[in-house]
Design a protein around this motif. Structure first.
Motif, short mmCIF file in Angstrom:
data_model
loop_
_atom_site.label_atom_id
_atom_site.label_comp_id
_atom_site.label_asym_id
_atom_site.label_seq_id
_atom_site.Cartn_x
_atom_site.Cartn_y
_atom_site.Cartn_z
N LEU A 91 0.73 -1.66 0.10
CA LEU A 91 0.13 -0.10 -0.23
C LEU A 91 0.49 1.38 0.58
O LEU A 91 0.72 2.29 -0.85
CB LEU A 91 -1.04 -0.03 1.56
N ILE A 92 2.50 1.08 0.97
CA ILE A 92 3.15 2.16 0.73
C ILE A 92 3.18 2.18 -0.38
O ILE A 92 3.40 3.60 -0.66
CB ILE A 92 4.19 2.04 1.63
N VAL A 93 4.17 1.53 -1.32
CA VAL A 93 4.21 1.83 -2.96
C VAL A 93 3.38 2.22 -3.97
O VAL A 93 3.62 2.96 -4.20
CB VAL A 93 4.94 0.55 -3.15
N ALA A 94 2.28 1.65 -3.29
CA ALA A 94 1.01 2.14 -4.32
C ALA A 94 0.36 3.60 -4.13
O ALA A 94 0.94 4.08 -5.06
CB ALA A 94 0.16 1.02 -4.51
N GLY A 95 0.93 4.02 -2.96
CA GLY A 95 1.21 5.62 -2.75
C GLY A 95 1.91 6.31 -3.18
O GLY A 95 1.54 7.38 -4.11
N PHE A 96 2.92 5.62 -3.61
CA PHE A 96 4.20 6.19 -3.76
C PHE A 96 3.45 7.14 -5.81
O PHE A 96 4.05 7.98 -6.00
CB PHE A 96 5.05 5.93 -3.16
N VAL A 97 3.58 5.15 -5.96
CA VAL A 97 3.14 5.44 -7.32
C VAL A 97 2.17 6.42 -8.17
O VAL A 97 2.20 7.29 -8.69
CB VAL A 97 2.95 3.65 -7.85
N HIS A 98 1.05 6.23 -6.50
CA HIS A 98 -0.10 7.07 -7.29
C HIS A 98 0.87 8.58 -7.38
O HIS A 98 -0.55 9.25 -8.66
CB HIS A 98 -0.90 6.17 -6.29
N GLU A 99 0.88 9.47 -6.15
CA GLU A 99 1.17 10.47 -6.47
C GLU A 99 2.03 11.06 -7.21
O GLU A 99 2.03 12.34 -7.78
CB GLU A 99 2.15 10.71 -5.11
N LEU A 100 3.32 9.95 -7.97
CA LEU A 100 4.41 10.09 -9.02
C LEU A 100 3.11 10.90 -9.58
O LEU A 100 3.48 11.58 -11.37
CB LEU A 100 5.54 9.48 -8.77
N TRP A 101 2.54 9.84 -10.34
CA TRP A 101 1.26 9.25 -11.34
C TRP A 101 0.53 11.14 -11.43
O TRP A 101 0.58 11.59 -12.41
CB TRP A 101 0.28 8.30 -11.52
N LYS A 102 0.72 11.67 -9.96
CA LYS A 102 -1.41 12.40 -10.11
C LYS A 102 0.03 14.15 -10.56
O LYS A 102 -0.34 14.70 -11.29
CB LYS A 102 -0.79 13.03 -8.87
N LYS A 103 1.26 13.55 -10.17
CA LYS A 103 2.38 14.87 -10.17
C LYS A 103 2.56 15.30 -11.49
O LYS A 103 2.47 15.71 -12.98
CB LYS A 103 3.64 14.45 -9.55
N ARG A 104 3.07 13.83 -12.21
CA ARG A 104 2.76 13.39 -13.60
C ARG A 104 1.83 14.16 -14.08
O ARG A 104 2.16 14.70 -15.54
CB ARG A 104 3.59 12.35 -14.35
N ARG A 105 0.90 14.23 -14.21
CA ARG A 105 -0.35 14.66 -15.12
C ARG A 105 -0.65 16.22 -15.01
O ARG A 105 -1.42 16.94 -16.03
CB ARG A 105 -1.95 14.02 -14.75
N GLY A 106 -0.62 16.69 -13.84
CA GLY A 106 -0.40 18.57 -14.10
C GLY A 106 -1.48 18.54 -13.00
O GLY A 106 -2.15 17.80 -12.55
#
Length: 63
Positions: free
Chosen positions: A44-59
């Protein structure tokens, strides 16, 4: 609560002993599960980090 300190100390020791006994009995039943639960937490921690990175990349969202 009793006013006598000896009764109070006896009740406290009795309650603590019973709670420890219940905790040990519960731990014996679920100890096989703990590595899987820890793995789920890490996932869940790794998935949260990936999700945050994905949100930053989308703008930022378009308003």
């Amino acid at each position: 609560m009793p006013n006598n300190r000896v009764i109070y100390a006896g009740m406290l020791i009795l309650v603590v002993t019973v709670l420890i006994w219940i905790g040990v009995a519960l731990m014996r039943r679920i100890e096989w599960m703990l590595p899987w639960i820890a793995g789920l937490g890490v996932l869940l921690i790794v998935a949260g980090f990936v999700h945050e990175l994905w949100k930053k990349r989308r703008g930022p969202p378009a308003a």
